[in-house]
Design an enzyme around this catalytic site. Structure first.
Site, PDB file in Angstrom:
ATOM      1  CB  CYS A  33      28.237   5.969  16.380  1.00 25.83           C
ATOM      2  SG  CYS A  33      27.889   5.484  18.184  1.00 25.83           S
ATOM      3  CB  CYS A  36      32.639   4.946  23.213  1.00 31.32           C
ATOM      4  SG  CYS A  36      32.932   5.591  21.642  1.00 31.32           S
TER       5      CYS A  36
HETATM    6 FE1  FES Z   1      29.503   5.108  19.288  1.00 30.34          FE
HETATM    7 FE2  FES Z   1      31.821   4.113  19.965  1.00 30.34          FE
HETATM    8  S1  FES Z   1      31.547   5.012  18.124  1.00 30.34           S
HETATM    9  S2  FES Z   1      29.913   4.074  20.989  1.00 30.34           S
END
Ligand code: FES
Length: 148
Positions: free
Chosen positions: A34, A103
């Site tokens: 991400c 996360c």
């Molecule tokens: Fe990657 Fe939240 S989407 S840390």
């Protein structure tokens, strides 16, 4: 509701944000998929985390989990902080949707990376104590030691 009230609270009103004026440990982790990044700062004295803060460049859940992680380790011993799991962070936030579990992993790893830096600054190899924090999807970055 996708997110609990606690997640929304820590996202909207994150605790311990920013860079500490005085710190003796700093760690940064990022998620390769991400692209989110968390940096944590700690002031550790007599083995106790006297102060802690974070800066997160990432999603709302990353902000909420780093905020909660700092709350959970503040005032704790280094040993206690090393035992903090992403599960404990999620529980303290009344849960996260499955797609956001990673996360909370980042928050756990940010605590560990910061404690690894604490040991490293004392000339101690952190790997046997903290473990290998460069696990599958998480990378650690060297951070400037401007506060030594
Ligand atoms: Fe990657 Fe939240 S989407 S840390």
């Amino acid at each position: 509701m996708l997110y609990s009230d606690k997640v929304m609270d820590h996202f909207s009103n994150p605790r311990n944000v920013g860079e500490l004026e005085n710190y003796n440990a700093c760690g940064e982790v990022g998620n390769l998929t991400c692209g989110d990044i968390m940096r944590m700062y700690m002031l550790i004295e007599d083995d106790i985390i006297k102060d802690v803060s974070f800066k997160t460049f990432g999603c709302g859940a990353a902000v909420a989990t780093s905020s909660m992680a700092t709350e959970l380790v503040k005032g704790k011993s280094v040993k206690e902080a090393l035992e903090l799991t992403n599960k404990a962070v999620m529980e303290a936030l009344d849960g996260l949707p499955p797609i956001k579990v990673h996360c909370s992993m980042l928050a756990e790893e940010a605590v560990k990376a910061t404690l690894a830096d604490y040991y490293r600054r004392q000339g101690i190899d952190p790997t046997p104590i903290v473990g290998n924090i460069e696990s599958a999807n998480v990378v650690t970055h060297d951070v400037p030691k401007e506060n030594e």
